[in-house]
Scaffold this motif. Structure first.
Motif, PDB file in Angstrom:
ATOM      1  N   GLN A 188       0.864  -1.111  -0.087  1.00 20.72           N
ATOM      2  CA  GLN A 188      -0.103   0.096  -0.019  1.00 20.72           C
ATOM      3  C   GLN A 188       0.974   1.256  -0.006  1.00 20.72           C
ATOM      4  OE1 GLN A 188      -3.246   0.043  -0.158  1.00 20.72           O
ATOM      5  NE2 GLN A 188      -3.478  -2.142  -0.192  1.00 20.72           N
ATOM      6  N   PRO A 189       0.421   2.410  -0.501  1.00 21.39           N
ATOM      7  CA  PRO A 189       1.276   3.641  -0.563  1.00 21.39           C
ATOM      8  C   PRO A 189       1.413   4.122   0.878  1.00 21.39           C
ATOM      9  CG  PRO A 189      -1.002   4.071  -1.337  1.00 21.39           C
ATOM     10  CD  PRO A 189      -0.943   2.441  -1.162  1.00 21.39           C
ATOM     11  N   ILE A 190       2.301   4.988   1.217  1.00 15.96           N
ATOM     12  CA  ILE A 190       2.721   5.524   2.308  1.00 15.96           C
ATOM     13  C   ILE A 190       1.713   6.379   2.738  1.00 15.96           C
ATOM     14  CG2 ILE A 190       4.074   7.111   3.564  1.00 15.96           C
ATOM     15  CD1 ILE A 190       6.593   5.908   2.025  1.00 15.96           C
ATOM     16  N   SER A 191       0.992   7.119   1.819  1.00 14.72           N
ATOM     17  CA  SER A 191      -0.187   8.180   2.155  1.00 14.72           C
ATOM     18  C   SER A 191      -1.261   7.621   0.964  1.00 14.72           C
ATOM     19  CB  SER A 191      -0.002   9.520   2.145  1.00 14.72           C
ATOM     20  OG  SER A 191      -0.972  10.198   2.125  1.00 14.72           O
ATOM     21  N   GLU A 192      -2.583   7.524   1.451  1.00 21.85           N
ATOM     22  CA  GLU A 192      -3.486   7.284   0.590  1.00 21.85           C
ATOM     23  C   GLU A 192      -3.812   8.613  -0.156  1.00 21.85           C
ATOM     24  OE1 GLU A 192      -6.826   6.355   3.158  1.00 21.85           O
ATOM     25  OE2 GLU A 192      -6.411   4.487   3.628  1.00 21.85           O
TER      26      GLU A 192
ATOM     27  N   TYR B 253       3.470   7.289  -3.255  1.00 18.88           N
ATOM     28  CA  TYR B 253       4.838   6.734  -2.631  1.00 18.88           C
ATOM     29  C   TYR B 253       4.607   5.533  -2.196  1.00 18.88           C
ATOM     30  CZ  TYR B 253       6.759  11.417  -4.242  1.00 18.88           C
ATOM     31  OH  TYR B 253       6.964  12.425  -4.890  1.00 18.88           O
ATOM     32  N   PHE B 254       5.626   4.483  -2.544  1.00 25.88           N
ATOM     33  CA  PHE B 254       5.607   3.099  -1.972  1.00 25.88           C
ATOM     34  C   PHE B 254       7.031   2.937  -1.358  1.00 25.88           C
ATOM     35  CE2 PHE B 254       2.362   2.945  -4.943  1.00 25.88           C
ATOM     36  CZ  PHE B 254       1.166   2.209  -4.314  1.00 25.88           C
TER      37      PHE B 254
ATOM     38  N   ASP C 148       6.372  14.953   4.234  1.00 26.47           N
ATOM     39  CA  ASP C 148       5.553  15.871   3.275  1.00 26.47           C
ATOM     40  C   ASP C 148       5.512  15.235   2.067  1.00 26.47           C
ATOM     41  OD1 ASP C 148       3.578  17.411   2.203  1.00 26.47           O
ATOM     42  OD2 ASP C 148       4.761  19.088   2.551  1.00 26.47           O
ATOM     43  N   ASN C 149       4.748  14.190   1.532  1.00 24.26           N
ATOM     44  CA  ASN C 149       4.984  13.448   0.140  1.00 24.26           C
ATOM     45  C   ASN C 149       6.428  12.987   0.143  1.00 24.26           C
ATOM     46  OD1 ASN C 149       2.233  13.616  -0.972  1.00 24.26           O
ATOM     47  ND2 ASN C 149       2.575  16.022  -0.819  1.00 24.26           N
ATOM     48  N   ALA C 150       7.268  13.579  -1.065  1.00 22.25           N
ATOM     49  CA  ALA C 150       8.470  13.300  -1.219  1.00 22.25           C
ATOM     50  C   ALA C 150       9.528  13.828  -0.111  1.00 22.25           C
ATOM     51  CB  ALA C 150       9.044  13.921  -2.435  1.00 22.25           C
ATOM     52  N   LYS C 151       9.239  14.943   0.379  1.00 16.72           N
ATOM     53  CA  LYS C 151      10.024  15.399   1.404  1.00 16.72           C
ATOM     54  C   LYS C 151      10.138  15.105   2.789  1.00 16.72           C
ATOM     55  CE  LYS C 151      11.636  20.100   3.350  1.00 16.72           C
ATOM     56  NZ  LYS C 151      11.295  21.609   3.146  1.00 16.72           N
ATOM     57  N   VAL C 152      11.031  14.709   3.211  1.00 19.72           N
ATOM     58  CA  VAL C 152      11.068  14.212   4.782  1.00 19.72           C
ATOM     59  C   VAL C 152      12.281  14.847   5.469  1.00 19.72           C
ATOM     60  CG1 VAL C 152      12.648  12.127   4.057  1.00 19.72           C
ATOM     61  CG2 VAL C 152      11.361  12.211   5.932  1.00 19.72           C
ATOM     62  N   GLU C 153      11.938  15.212   6.780  1.00 20.64           N
ATOM     63  CA  GLU C 153      12.915  15.891   7.485  1.00 20.64           C
ATOM     64  C   GLU C 153      12.826  14.867   9.015  1.00 20.64           C
ATOM     65  OE1 GLU C 153      12.623  20.374   6.714  1.00 20.64           O
ATOM     66  OE2 GLU C 153      10.771  19.550   7.967  1.00 20.64           O
ATOM     67  N   ALA C 154      14.046  15.008   9.691  1.00 23.35           N
ATOM     68  CA  ALA C 154      14.086  14.182  11.125  1.00 23.35           C
ATOM     69  C   ALA C 154      15.602  14.694  11.653  1.00 23.35           C
ATOM     70  CB  ALA C 154      14.294  12.781  10.677  1.00 23.35           C
TER      71      ALA C 154
END
Length: 346
Positions: A67-71, A87-88, A182-188
């Protein structure tokens, strides 16, 4: 008469079938990778070439474990075309994108399942486990963890990345905190405990666009007490503070000299304002009392790891604040965050 009706009925059926075929052909995959790597985050894009005003609903077959990370897809429009990107994340076997059902007020169709093969990466000792279209270290901070170790905190930003899997091989302790996607962008925020003898942190990530490993590195150098007390997971802030101080010092000297030469009280007023502003940078930090037993967190997040607990009530200065957290120096060089609720009641 019956022949005439049969003709129009046949014509209607042909028109309806043609419309259905066209509707189905208007939705198709515009991007589907042929191969991916284990743990890779990858996009799958559907294009709608029809000019519609409705909002289609997408649903992948719920019977599938993939399943995709976000619906909700990332939607981009270019002229009459609409692009919907999901995005998978790849697992340890070939990926089978399940059937996609598309429903709206003007169409009801589906897209066939798709198979994506899984490739393997060449093993590297310095690989941090992250695959990304791009990845960078925004900020870094080094502080004392104990007598033999430093705590290095990295503010990471990446695109199409599995930052949650980030690791440092041979490190005694590491972890990821405050991950936001946030979709393609990721912060941590990533932290790692390193020996005090290690002077540089160097690792690689796999760039999925360039198809190669890329090096990232930061120096592991403990700042002096003045720098440590000024920073807030952002070493650039201290340099900015110094720049502001030097700027107002120059302005103060300039206005004072202009007053001596011009004898114009306007320059004197500006000089006084510059002096007052300059003095504000040297106002001592506010002091607080922290309860005995209060946990000291590595970084200011709700899920942050506890580095230690205060063995006694502590009177100290506020070095910084973020949301419900206050930054303090527990012991010489040991910096951490405590919750507001752990302040002394009196």
């Amino acid at each position: 008469m019956s022949l005439f009706r049969s003709f129009w009925l046949l014509l209607g059926l042909v028109f309806a079938f043609t419309t259905l075929v066209n509707a189905e052909s208007e939705y198709k995959y515009s991007y589907m990778p042929k191969k991916v790597y284990e743990n890779q985050l990858f996009p799958v894009t559907v294009i709608d070439t029809a000019q519609r005003n409705d909002n289609p609903q997408f649903e992948f077959d719920k019977l599938s474990s993939v399943q995709p990370i976000s619906e909700d897809p990332l939607v981009l429009r270019n002229g009459d075309d609409s692009f919907y990107t999901f995005y998978f994340k790849a697992s340890q076997i070939d990926v089978r994108i399940p059937r996609l059902f598309i429903v709206s007020s003007s169409v009801n169709t589906s897209l066939e399942p798709q198979n994506i093969s899984l490739s393997s990466l060449k093993s590297r000792e310095d690989f941090c486990g992250v695959l990304a279209a791009d990845m960078k270290i925004r900020n870094s901070q080094v502080s004392n963890y104990d007598e033999k170790h430093h705590l290095v905190t990295l503010s990471m930003e990446a695109f199409e990345a599995n930052l949650e899997d980030m690791k440092i091989n041979n490190a005694e302790e590491y972890g990821i905190e405050d991950l936001k996607r946030d979709n393609a962008k990721v912060e941590a925020e990533f932290y790692v405990v390193l020996p005090v003898t290690q002077k540089i942190l160097k690792f690689t990530y796999f760039n999925t666009i360039k198809k190669q490993y890329v090096f990232l590195q930061v120096p592991v150098e403990l700042a002096d007490a003045t720098v440590t007390t000024q920073s807030d997971l952002n070493p650039k802030e201290d340099s900015f503070e110094k720049l502001k101080k030097y700027t107002f010092m120059i302005l103060l000297l300039f206005f004072f000299l202009m007053f001596l030469f011009k004898r114009d009280f306007f320059y004197l007023v500006l000089g006084v304002v510059s002096l007052i502003t300059l003095l504000t940078f040297y106002i001592p930090h506010e002091k607080i009392c922290v309860k005995q037993g209060a946990p000291l967190y590595l970084i200011p997040t709700q899920t942050s790891t506890i580095s230690t607990k205060l063995d006694q009530e502590l009177n100290t200065m506020i070095l910084g604040e973020r949301d419900q957290f206050i930054k303090i120096e527990y012991k010489k060089g040991i910096i951490g965050w405590i919750r507001n609720e752990d302040l002394c009641e009196n």
